[in-house]
Design a protein around this motif. Structure first.
Motif, mmCIF file in Angstrom:
data_model
loop_
_atom_site.group_PDB
_atom_site.id
_atom_site.type_symbol
_atom_site.label_atom_id
_atom_site.label_comp_id
_atom_site.label_asym_id
_atom_site.label_seq_id
_atom_site.Cartn_x
_atom_site.Cartn_y
_atom_site.Cartn_z
ATOM 1 N N LYS A 299 -12.913 12.217 5.648
ATOM 2 C CA LYS A 299 -12.626 13.367 6.519
ATOM 3 C C LYS A 299 -11.876 14.439 5.724
ATOM 4 O O LYS A 299 -10.680 14.312 5.442
ATOM 5 N N GLN A 300 -12.588 15.508 5.376
ATOM 6 C CA GLN A 300 -12.010 16.550 4.539
ATOM 7 C C GLN A 300 -10.842 17.250 5.232
ATOM 8 O O GLN A 300 -9.888 17.684 4.580
ATOM 9 N N GLU A 301 -10.901 17.375 6.555
ATOM 10 C CA GLU A 301 -9.801 18.043 7.255
ATOM 11 C C GLU A 301 -8.485 17.280 7.103
ATOM 12 O O GLU A 301 -7.401 17.880 7.044
ATOM 13 N N LEU A 302 -8.569 15.947 7.005
ATOM 14 C CA LEU A 302 -7.360 15.157 6.786
ATOM 15 C C LEU A 302 -6.869 15.300 5.352
ATOM 16 O O LEU A 302 -5.662 15.364 5.101
ATOM 17 N N ARG A 303 -7.798 15.353 4.407
ATOM 18 C CA ARG A 303 -7.418 15.550 3.003
ATOM 19 C C ARG A 303 -6.758 16.924 2.836
ATOM 20 O O ARG A 303 -5.747 17.059 2.129
ATOM 21 N N ASP A 304 -7.325 17.941 3.472
ATOM 22 C CA ASP A 304 -6.733 19.280 3.387
ATOM 23 C C ASP A 304 -5.331 19.297 4.002
ATOM 24 O O ASP A 304 -4.417 19.926 3.459
ATOM 25 N N TYR B 293 5.536 16.186 -5.626
ATOM 26 C CA TYR B 293 4.214 16.759 -5.853
ATOM 27 C C TYR B 293 3.725 17.269 -4.500
ATOM 28 O O TYR B 293 4.391 17.092 -3.476
ATOM 29 N N TYR B 294 2.564 17.927 -4.480
ATOM 30 C CA TYR B 294 2.217 18.704 -3.291
ATOM 31 C C TYR B 294 0.839 18.367 -2.710
ATOM 32 O O TYR B 294 0.363 19.052 -1.810
ATOM 33 N N LYS B 295 0.245 17.296 -3.210
ATOM 34 C CA LYS B 295 -1.051 16.859 -2.718
ATOM 35 C C LYS B 295 -1.081 15.343 -2.743
ATOM 36 O O LYS B 295 -0.646 14.730 -3.722
ATOM 37 N N ALA B 296 -1.581 14.726 -1.677
ATOM 38 C CA ALA B 296 -1.574 13.264 -1.590
ATOM 39 C C ALA B 296 -2.327 12.641 -2.761
ATOM 40 O O ALA B 296 -3.436 13.059 -3.096
ATOM 41 N N TYR C 62 7.446 14.356 -1.814
ATOM 42 C CA TYR C 62 6.205 14.832 -1.196
ATOM 43 C C TYR C 62 6.213 14.527 0.300
ATOM 44 O O TYR C 62 5.875 15.386 1.124
ATOM 45 N N CYS C 63 6.592 13.303 0.642
ATOM 46 C CA CYS C 63 6.618 12.913 2.055
ATOM 47 C C CYS C 63 7.579 13.785 2.858
ATOM 48 O O CYS C 63 7.264 14.212 3.976
ATOM 49 N N ALA C 64 8.759 14.044 2.298
ATOM 50 C CA ALA C 64 9.749 14.851 3.012
ATOM 51 C C ALA C 64 9.205 16.249 3.298
ATOM 52 O O ALA C 64 9.315 16.766 4.415
ATOM 53 N N LEU C 65 8.616 16.888 2.282
ATOM 54 C CA LEU C 65 8.071 18.224 2.481
ATOM 55 C C LEU C 65 6.894 18.201 3.458
ATOM 56 O O LEU C 65 6.754 19.104 4.293
ATOM 57 N N LYS C 66 6.057 17.191 3.353
ATOM 58 C CA LYS C 66 4.894 17.085 4.228
ATOM 59 C C LYS C 66 5.325 16.914 5.690
ATOM 60 O O LYS C 66 4.818 17.606 6.585
ATOM 61 N N ARG D 30 0.821 -1.212 0.000
ATOM 62 C CA ARG D 30 0.000 0.000 0.000
ATOM 63 C C ARG D 30 0.852 1.259 0.000
ATOM 64 O O ARG D 30 1.843 1.358 0.738
ATOM 65 N N ASP D 31 0.461 2.206 -0.816
ATOM 66 C CA ASP D 31 1.073 3.527 -0.820
ATOM 67 C C ASP D 31 0.284 4.401 0.143
ATOM 68 O O ASP D 31 -0.809 4.864 -0.170
ATOM 69 N N THR D 32 0.833 4.633 1.318
ATOM 70 C CA THR D 32 0.108 5.390 2.342
ATOM 71 C C THR D 32 0.279 6.896 2.205
ATOM 72 O O THR D 32 -0.325 7.650 2.976
ATOM 73 N N GLU D 33 1.125 7.341 1.259
ATOM 74 C CA GLU D 33 1.362 8.774 1.077
ATOM 75 C C GLU D 33 1.824 9.452 2.362
ATOM 76 O O GLU D 33 1.616 10.647 2.560
ATOM 77 N N CYS D 34 2.422 8.682 3.246
ATOM 78 C CA CYS D 34 3.001 9.208 4.487
ATOM 79 C C CYS D 34 1.991 9.956 5.352
ATOM 80 O O CYS D 34 2.309 10.967 5.987
ATOM 81 N N VAL D 35 0.746 9.448 5.380
ATOM 82 C CA VAL D 35 -0.262 10.028 6.262
ATOM 83 C C VAL D 35 -0.621 9.016 7.342
ATOM 84 O O VAL D 35 -0.357 7.825 7.206
ATOM 85 N N ASP D 36 -1.211 9.497 8.405
ATOM 86 C CA ASP D 36 -1.786 8.621 9.437
ATOM 87 C C ASP D 36 -3.206 8.275 9.006
ATOM 88 O O ASP D 36 -4.111 9.112 9.080
#
Length: 376
Positions: A292-297, A276-279, A254-258, A206-212
């Motif tokens: 959850k839009q707040e997590l997407r934002d 890139y700048y958006k998951a 992206y992960c490093a900047l995030k 899975r590509d988690t895009e470095c999010v929780d």
């Protein structure tokens, strides 16, 4: 005409169609014995296949931007990138039980078999105490780490991330981070750093895009909290934010900047090569935000810069005028960074989304990173 020109693609595709039509038309004349007829059939088949492969290759390159120019394709663009600084507005717990060394190798540098001369690369498994994630990684220790003159010294550390899916071995063999860091220190262009090299795919495939992810892998927590604690508890790495940087390419960028944007208390400097700048949200990521839009934002770096109070930290972003698809968004990121944060960039004339381009950006990026760690 440039490599990514639609005219070049159209010409090659038209030539492939013309050769196919010519083959069909003249084949009856060549369907007879004799060396000339056989040679003609072979020549037509080879020419048709070559132009067809070239058309498919050009179409794939235009879609994915592996190479930005003919010089990029043939390895003729060898000059390094140049970092441009932009004005603003344009912890440690004992981690020894959470890291296991499972192997050792040595950098491919002169005298590399002697750690005090070439350094050492440890293959480790890092277990996240908070996230519960376990991931393999490589830890590069510079020669100075093993010299008696530096026996009581702590070193700055940088986390190095691949793209998706990627392998950590790419950072050693393809992008040559340890060798590059060694050469920069030897030439006096950078200070010795510990490099912690891994892929951001800590919950494969899975590509988690470095999010929780709610109810899923806590990748951000692993990279922002667990990994630095484990490394600082096992090696002589600094424990303050000013001692830590993070760098990566593509998804790793992206992960490093995030991570740097959301955790300036952990990482003082962050570099995104071809970021890139958006998951991303696609079949490889699954449902990252559970509605959850707040997590997407929060995973949208441009939104965060626009809507959240500015934080500290230094950022380096890279792109190229021809060959990368992130030029516009990179310029937007630069414009949105506000004080007290600082931003720098590397903008190449041409260079695609590939190892050739990143090898041109890594030396100046490591110099930039080295100059910002240990500050304050």
């Amino acid at each position: 005409m440039g490599l990514t020109s639609t005219t070049v693609l159209a010409v090659v595709a038209a030539l492939a169609v013309a050769l196919f039509a010519a083959t069909v038309r003249v084949w009856p004349r060549l369907a007879r014995p004799g060396a000339a007829a056989v040679s003609g059939r072979i020549g037509l088949l080879l020419a048709t296949q070559l132009t067809l492969f070239a058309a498919v290759g050009l179409a794939a390159n235009n879609a994915f931007l592996f190479y930005g120019s003919w010089a990029d394709l043939f390895g003729q663009k060898q000059e390094l990138g140049v970092v441009t600084d932009h004005g603003a507005g344009a912890a440690g717990a004992d981690g020894s039980r959470h890291m296991t060394r499972i192997g050792t190798q040595y950098p491919d540098v002169p005298g590399g078999r002697v750690p005090s001369v070439g350094g050492r690369i440890d293959k480790v498994v890092i277990s996240g105490r908070t996230s519960g994630i376990e991931s393999p990684a490589y830890v590069y220790l510079p020669p100075e780490y093993f010299r008696s003159a530096h026996a009581g010294r702590t070193f700055p550390a940088a986390v190095v991330l691949t793209g998706y899916p990627g392998t950590a071995e790419n950072l050693l063999k393809g992008l040559r981070y340890p060798q590059t860091a060694h050469d920069l220190v030897k030439s006096g262009k950078a200070r010795p750093m510990i490099l912690v090299m891994l892929r951001p795919t800590v919950a494969p495939p899975r590509d988690t895009e470095c999010v929780d992810i709610p109810g899923g892998p806590q990748t951000e927590t692993y990279l922002a909290k667990d990994l630095p604690e484990a490394i600082a508890g096992s090696y002589r790495a600094g424990k303050k934010a000013r001692d830590w940087g993070i760098i990566g390419n593509s998804t790793g960028g992206y992960c490093a900047l995030k991570i740097g944007l959301h955790h300036p208390d952990r990482y003082a400097a962050s570099a995104g090569l071809s970021a890139y700048y958006k998951a991303a949200e696609d079949p490889t990521t699954g449902d990252l935000f559970h509605g959850k839009q707040e997590l997407r934002d929060r995973a949208d770096l441009l939104w965060t810069l626009e809507n959240r109070p500015p934080s500290g930290g230094s950022f380096l972003v890279t792109t190229s005028r021809r060959g990368e698809g992130n030029l516009g968004s990179t310029m937007e990121f630069i414009e949105k960074v506000r004080a007290p944060a600082k931003v720098s960039s590397i903008v190449l004339d041409s260079g695609g989304h590939n190892f050739t381009t990143w090898r041109r950006e890594i030396p100046p990026a490591l110099e930039w990173l080295s100059a910002r760690l240990g500050e304050g």
